[in-house]
Design a protein around this motif. Structure first.
Motif, mmCIF file in Angstrom:
data_model
loop_
_atom_site.group_PDB
_atom_site.id
_atom_site.type_symbol
_atom_site.label_atom_id
_atom_site.label_comp_id
_atom_site.label_asym_id
_atom_site.label_seq_id
_atom_site.Cartn_x
_atom_site.Cartn_y
_atom_site.Cartn_z
ATOM 1 N N ARG A 266 0.825 -1.207 0.000
ATOM 2 C CA ARG A 266 0.000 0.000 0.000
ATOM 3 C C ARG A 266 0.862 1.262 0.000
ATOM 4 N NH1 ARG A 266 -4.250 1.947 4.565
ATOM 5 N NH2 ARG A 266 -4.821 3.873 3.548
ATOM 6 N N PHE A 267 1.841 1.299 0.907
ATOM 7 C CA PHE A 267 2.684 2.484 1.037
ATOM 8 C C PHE A 267 3.520 2.707 -0.218
ATOM 9 C CE2 PHE A 267 6.571 4.615 2.673
ATOM 10 C CZ PHE A 267 5.974 5.796 3.058
ATOM 11 N N SER A 268 4.141 1.641 -0.717
ATOM 12 C CA SER A 268 4.969 1.802 -1.917
ATOM 13 C C SER A 268 4.114 2.151 -3.124
ATOM 14 C CB SER A 268 5.806 0.554 -2.183
ATOM 15 O OG SER A 268 4.987 -0.590 -2.273
ATOM 16 N N GLY A 269 2.883 1.653 -3.148
ATOM 17 C CA GLY A 269 1.971 2.010 -4.227
ATOM 18 C C GLY A 269 1.614 3.484 -4.198
ATOM 19 N N GLU A 270 1.417 4.019 -2.998
ATOM 20 C CA GLU A 270 1.104 5.445 -2.857
ATOM 21 C C GLU A 270 2.286 6.299 -3.323
ATOM 22 O OE1 GLU A 270 0.059 5.950 1.228
ATOM 23 O OE2 GLU A 270 -1.805 4.822 1.025
ATOM 24 N N ILE A 271 3.492 5.892 -2.947
ATOM 25 C CA ILE A 271 4.678 6.630 -3.379
ATOM 26 C C ILE A 271 4.807 6.574 -4.894
ATOM 27 C CG2 ILE A 271 7.209 6.681 -3.334
ATOM 28 C CD1 ILE A 271 7.044 5.665 -0.451
ATOM 29 N N ALA A 272 4.665 5.367 -5.438
ATOM 30 C CA ALA A 272 4.796 5.195 -6.883
ATOM 31 C C ALA A 272 3.785 6.059 -7.629
ATOM 32 C CB ALA A 272 4.614 3.722 -7.253
ATOM 33 N N GLN A 273 2.560 6.067 -7.139
ATOM 34 C CA GLN A 273 1.518 6.849 -7.802
ATOM 35 C C GLN A 273 1.828 8.342 -7.715
ATOM 36 O OE1 GLN A 273 -2.405 6.354 -6.173
ATOM 37 N NE2 GLN A 273 -3.378 6.869 -8.109
ATOM 38 N N SER A 274 2.256 8.802 -6.547
ATOM 39 C CA SER A 274 2.514 10.231 -6.391
ATOM 40 C C SER A 274 3.718 10.687 -7.219
ATOM 41 C CB SER A 274 2.724 10.585 -4.917
ATOM 42 O OG SER A 274 3.957 10.086 -4.450
ATOM 43 N N GLN A 275 4.684 9.789 -7.435
ATOM 44 C CA GLN A 275 5.884 10.134 -8.199
ATOM 45 C C GLN A 275 5.771 9.732 -9.671
ATOM 46 O OE1 GLN A 275 8.533 11.863 -6.853
ATOM 47 N NE2 GLN A 275 7.157 12.053 -5.115
ATOM 48 N N ARG A 276 4.685 9.054 -9.994
ATOM 49 C CA ARG A 276 4.440 8.562 -11.358
ATOM 50 C C ARG A 276 5.555 7.639 -11.848
ATOM 51 N NH1 ARG A 276 1.356 13.465 -14.453
ATOM 52 N NH2 ARG A 276 -0.076 13.881 -12.755
ATOM 53 N N ILE A 277 5.913 6.706 -10.969
ATOM 54 C CA ILE A 277 6.880 5.674 -11.314
ATOM 55 C C ILE A 277 6.305 4.325 -10.883
ATOM 56 C CG2 ILE A 277 8.893 7.187 -11.155
ATOM 57 C CD1 ILE A 277 9.432 6.083 -8.370
ATOM 58 N N SER A 278 6.949 3.245 -11.267
ATOM 59 C CA SER A 278 6.443 1.919 -10.913
ATOM 60 C C SER A 278 6.812 1.569 -9.473
ATOM 61 C CB SER A 278 7.015 0.863 -11.859
ATOM 62 O OG SER A 278 8.390 0.674 -11.601
ATOM 63 N N VAL A 279 6.062 0.635 -8.911
ATOM 64 C CA VAL A 279 6.354 0.146 -7.564
ATOM 65 C C VAL A 279 7.740 -0.502 -7.567
ATOM 66 C CG1 VAL A 279 5.673 -1.494 -5.770
ATOM 67 C CG2 VAL A 279 3.937 -0.139 -6.939
ATOM 68 N N ALA A 280 8.083 -1.192 -8.644
ATOM 69 C CA ALA A 280 9.410 -1.816 -8.744
ATOM 70 C C ALA A 280 10.505 -0.761 -8.637
ATOM 71 C CB ALA A 280 9.533 -2.580 -10.060
ATOM 72 N N ASP A 281 10.293 0.412 -9.254
ATOM 73 C CA ASP A 281 11.275 1.488 -9.170
ATOM 74 C C ASP A 281 11.374 2.036 -7.746
ATOM 75 O OD1 ASP A 281 11.964 1.291 -11.818
ATOM 76 O OD2 ASP A 281 10.693 2.952 -12.468
ATOM 77 N N VAL A 282 10.246 2.116 -7.055
ATOM 78 C CA VAL A 282 10.251 2.581 -5.656
ATOM 79 C C VAL A 282 11.078 1.620 -4.809
ATOM 80 C CG1 VAL A 282 8.832 2.946 -3.593
ATOM 81 C CG2 VAL A 282 8.047 3.794 -5.806
ATOM 82 N N LEU A 283 10.835 0.322 -4.972
ATOM 83 C CA LEU A 283 11.563 -0.671 -4.178
ATOM 84 C C LEU A 283 13.036 -0.717 -4.555
ATOM 85 C CD1 LEU A 283 8.905 -3.512 -4.087
ATOM 86 C CD2 LEU A 283 9.431 -1.837 -2.319
#
Length: 80
Positions: free
Chosen positions: A15-32
């Motif tokens: 959930r948290f990484s999805g929120e970050i990814a969405q706000s930054q317009r990048i993939s969850v994989a990129d966040v991780l």
């Protein structure tokens, strides 16, 4: 799908990484991947700092600390 590392769960759960990814317009994989890279970089910095240290000086300073119980407000788990 990006691999999931259990040690990341408390900080980068889906959930948290999805929120970050969405706000930054990048993939969850990129966040991780970014989180992993930052984690590795922090450990490398810490390793560099430990190489600069001097254990003898550390023990000399530590010997100057009085052997006493901490005050109530400084105890682990005490309310702030």
């Amino acid at each position: 799908m990006a691999p999931f590392f259990p040690w990341m769960a408390p900080f980068f759960g889906p959930r948290f990484s999805g929120e970050i990814a969405q706000s930054q317009r990048i993939s969850v994989a990129d966040v991780l991947a970014t989180a992993c890279a930052e984690h590795v970089k922090a450990w490398e910095r810490l390793a560099g700092r430990t190489r600069q240290g001097d254990r003898t000086k550390y023990l000399e300073v530590l010997a100057k600390v009085p052997d006493a119980e901490p005050e109530e407000h400084d105890r682990y788990g005490s309310p702030i």
